[in-house]
Design a protein around this motif. Sequence first.
Motif, PDB file in Angstrom:
ATOM      1  N   GLU A  87       1.094   1.278   9.878  1.00 54.60           N
ATOM      2  CA  GLU A  87       1.481   0.139  10.564  1.00 54.60           C
ATOM      3  C   GLU A  87       2.397  -0.713   9.116  1.00 54.60           C
ATOM      4  O   GLU A  87       1.729  -0.702   8.012  1.00 54.60           O
ATOM      5  N   ALA A  88       3.420  -1.197   9.544  1.00 50.70           N
ATOM      6  CA  ALA A  88       4.198  -2.124   8.345  1.00 50.70           C
ATOM      7  C   ALA A  88       3.488  -3.573   8.385  1.00 50.70           C
ATOM      8  O   ALA A  88       4.176  -4.438   8.624  1.00 50.70           O
ATOM      9  N   LYS A  89       2.213  -3.297   7.745  1.00 49.68           N
ATOM     10  CA  LYS A  89       1.390  -4.760   7.795  1.00 49.68           C
ATOM     11  C   LYS A  89       0.437  -4.691   6.442  1.00 49.68           C
ATOM     12  O   LYS A  89      -0.034  -3.689   6.213  1.00 49.68           O
ATOM     13  N   ASP A  90       0.743  -5.707   5.679  1.00 45.65           N
ATOM     14  CA  ASP A  90      -0.107  -5.922   4.607  1.00 45.65           C
ATOM     15  C   ASP A  90      -0.031  -4.557   3.732  1.00 45.65           C
ATOM     16  O   ASP A  90      -0.965  -4.120   3.071  1.00 45.65           O
ATOM     17  N   LEU A  91       1.084  -4.233   3.302  1.00 41.47           N
ATOM     18  CA  LEU A  91       1.209  -2.939   2.643  1.00 41.47           C
ATOM     19  C   LEU A  91       1.302  -3.427   1.195  1.00 41.47           C
ATOM     20  O   LEU A  91       1.941  -4.544   0.628  1.00 41.47           O
ATOM     21  N   PRO A  92       0.872  -2.599   0.006  1.00 43.35           N
ATOM     22  CA  PRO A  92       1.121  -3.139  -1.262  1.00 43.35           C
ATOM     23  C   PRO A  92       2.696  -2.710  -1.394  1.00 43.35           C
ATOM     24  O   PRO A  92       3.503  -2.065  -0.965  1.00 43.35           O
ATOM     25  N   LEU A  93       3.340  -3.587  -2.334  1.00 38.64           N
ATOM     26  CA  LEU A  93       4.868  -3.883  -2.353  1.00 38.64           C
ATOM     27  C   LEU A  93       5.280  -3.528  -3.942  1.00 38.64           C
ATOM     28  O   LEU A  93       4.599  -3.863  -4.884  1.00 38.64           O
ATOM     29  N   ILE A  94       6.405  -2.596  -3.835  1.00 38.10           N
ATOM     30  CA  ILE A  94       7.209  -2.314  -5.134  1.00 38.10           C
ATOM     31  C   ILE A  94       8.390  -3.055  -4.911  1.00 38.10           C
ATOM     32  O   ILE A  94       9.416  -2.778  -4.079  1.00 38.10           O
ATOM     33  N   LEU A  95       8.853  -4.057  -5.870  1.00 38.07           N
ATOM     34  CA  LEU A  95       9.922  -4.511  -5.821  1.00 38.07           C
ATOM     35  C   LEU A  95      10.845  -3.586  -6.831  1.00 38.07           C
ATOM     36  O   LEU A  95      10.584  -3.663  -7.864  1.00 38.07           O
ATOM     37  N   VAL A 160      10.945 -10.900  -1.491  1.00 39.47           N
ATOM     38  CA  VAL A 160       9.667 -10.695  -1.531  1.00 39.47           C
ATOM     39  C   VAL A 160       8.833 -11.457  -0.832  1.00 39.47           C
ATOM     40  O   VAL A 160       7.776 -11.100   0.219  1.00 39.47           O
ATOM     41  N   MET A 161       9.006 -12.887  -0.802  1.00 32.38           N
ATOM     42  CA  MET A 161       8.436 -13.691  -0.001  1.00 32.38           C
ATOM     43  C   MET A 161       8.725 -13.696   1.400  1.00 32.38           C
ATOM     44  O   MET A 161       7.802 -13.829   2.203  1.00 32.38           O
ATOM     45  N   HIS A 162       9.953 -12.980   1.831  1.00 29.11           N
ATOM     46  CA  HIS A 162      10.290 -12.748   2.998  1.00 29.11           C
ATOM     47  C   HIS A 162       9.535 -11.721   3.672  1.00 29.11           C
ATOM     48  O   HIS A 162       8.926 -12.033   4.944  1.00 29.11           O
ATOM     49  N   LEU A 163       8.991 -10.825   2.818  1.00 29.89           N
ATOM     50  CA  LEU A 163       8.083  -9.775   3.402  1.00 29.89           C
ATOM     51  C   LEU A 163       6.587 -10.024   3.547  1.00 29.89           C
ATOM     52  O   LEU A 163       6.099  -9.807   4.398  1.00 29.89           O
ATOM     53  N   GLU A 166       6.599 -12.183   6.671  1.00 33.66           N
ATOM     54  CA  GLU A 166       6.607 -11.165   7.774  1.00 33.66           C
ATOM     55  C   GLU A 166       5.365 -10.593   7.973  1.00 33.66           C
ATOM     56  O   GLU A 166       5.440 -10.003   8.934  1.00 33.66           O
ATOM     57  N   GLY A 167       4.567 -10.768   7.089  1.00 26.68           N
ATOM     58  CA  GLY A 167       3.255  -9.813   7.190  1.00 26.68           C
ATOM     59  C   GLY A 167       3.465  -8.273   6.746  1.00 26.68           C
ATOM     60  O   GLY A 167       2.451  -7.447   6.953  1.00 26.68           O
ATOM     61  N   ILE A 168       4.164  -8.011   6.239  1.00 27.86           N
ATOM     62  CA  ILE A 168       4.639  -6.558   5.811  1.00 27.86           C
ATOM     63  C   ILE A 168       4.062  -6.385   4.479  1.00 27.86           C
ATOM     64  O   ILE A 168       3.362  -5.302   4.252  1.00 27.86           O
ATOM     65  N   ALA A 169       3.981  -7.216   3.445  1.00 26.52           N
ATOM     66  CA  ALA A 169       3.685  -7.144   2.167  1.00 26.52           C
ATOM     67  C   ALA A 169       2.232  -7.673   1.818  1.00 26.52           C
ATOM     68  O   ALA A 169       2.484  -9.042   2.287  1.00 26.52           O
TER      69      ALA A 169
END
Length: 293
Positions: A87-95, A160-163, A166-169
Amino acid sequence: LTKAFPNASVGINSATLDNSKMIVSVSSANYPTEFYLFDAEKRALSLIIKSKPWLDKDELPQTEIISYKARDGLTIKALLTLPKGQEAKDLPLILLPHGGPHGPRDTLTRLDSDAKVLAEHGYAVLQPNFRGSGGYGKEFLQSGYKNWGTTMINDMTDGVMHLVEEGIADKDRMCVYGGSYGGYAALMTVIREPDLYDCTIGFVGVYDLNMMRVEGDIPETLSGMNYLDMALPDTEEARSAQSPVDLVEQLKVPVFIIQGGQDVRVPPEQAYALRDALEAKNHPYEWMFKESE
């Protein structure tokens, strides 16, 4: 042919003298390059070979285009690659900012192996086409001039803040990784936003903008110096204000430096300068130097 392969780049690699048969290459962000034989008389395509047949396109993490607004209202396009089956929710993020920076862009017509591997390991990967990137017009490209460490970095942060919004990151699990200008951006991002990220990786990055004018192959030619005069801040003081080596006291996260000893575009002196600045501040870092690369 383009209609037959949406969101892909189609090229004619070779053809018979009468153009009745052609070798067609098809590349995409979502599958490795494939080669087809096109029969112009029959208007038929047949697959010749896949460049990486061991990679199943149906199993690859998928990349899509997203849009968001920068803080000054400018619309920024970006690529977002998400882990498959999660699910695309609260994922660790790499910029993952691209190199260049002026002219190149991240596109759906080219597979980025870094983005795919990171997504395969569970990370969301953001590749913003910040101002200065190519493909969005002359004004957009030129708006990045002299702003390598300011508004261009803001565009990345805003994505990054957009994601996050959105709850993705997951805002507590984010890092930055990039090569060349992307390596510079990896350091400047965590300098500008010291509390936003957990780590940074600079891969063959430029860390001293004043050094760019004397080291490497760019200042060896008149065209190279003209580019630097156009793209970088005008004064030594202004360049220092956008140089990671002069701003390491603002860092809060550990740094991983990767450098090739044979690099002439971004010479090892850049990596040495950042390493020395970090050591002078007793700042934690890791070091990978490949002498023959």
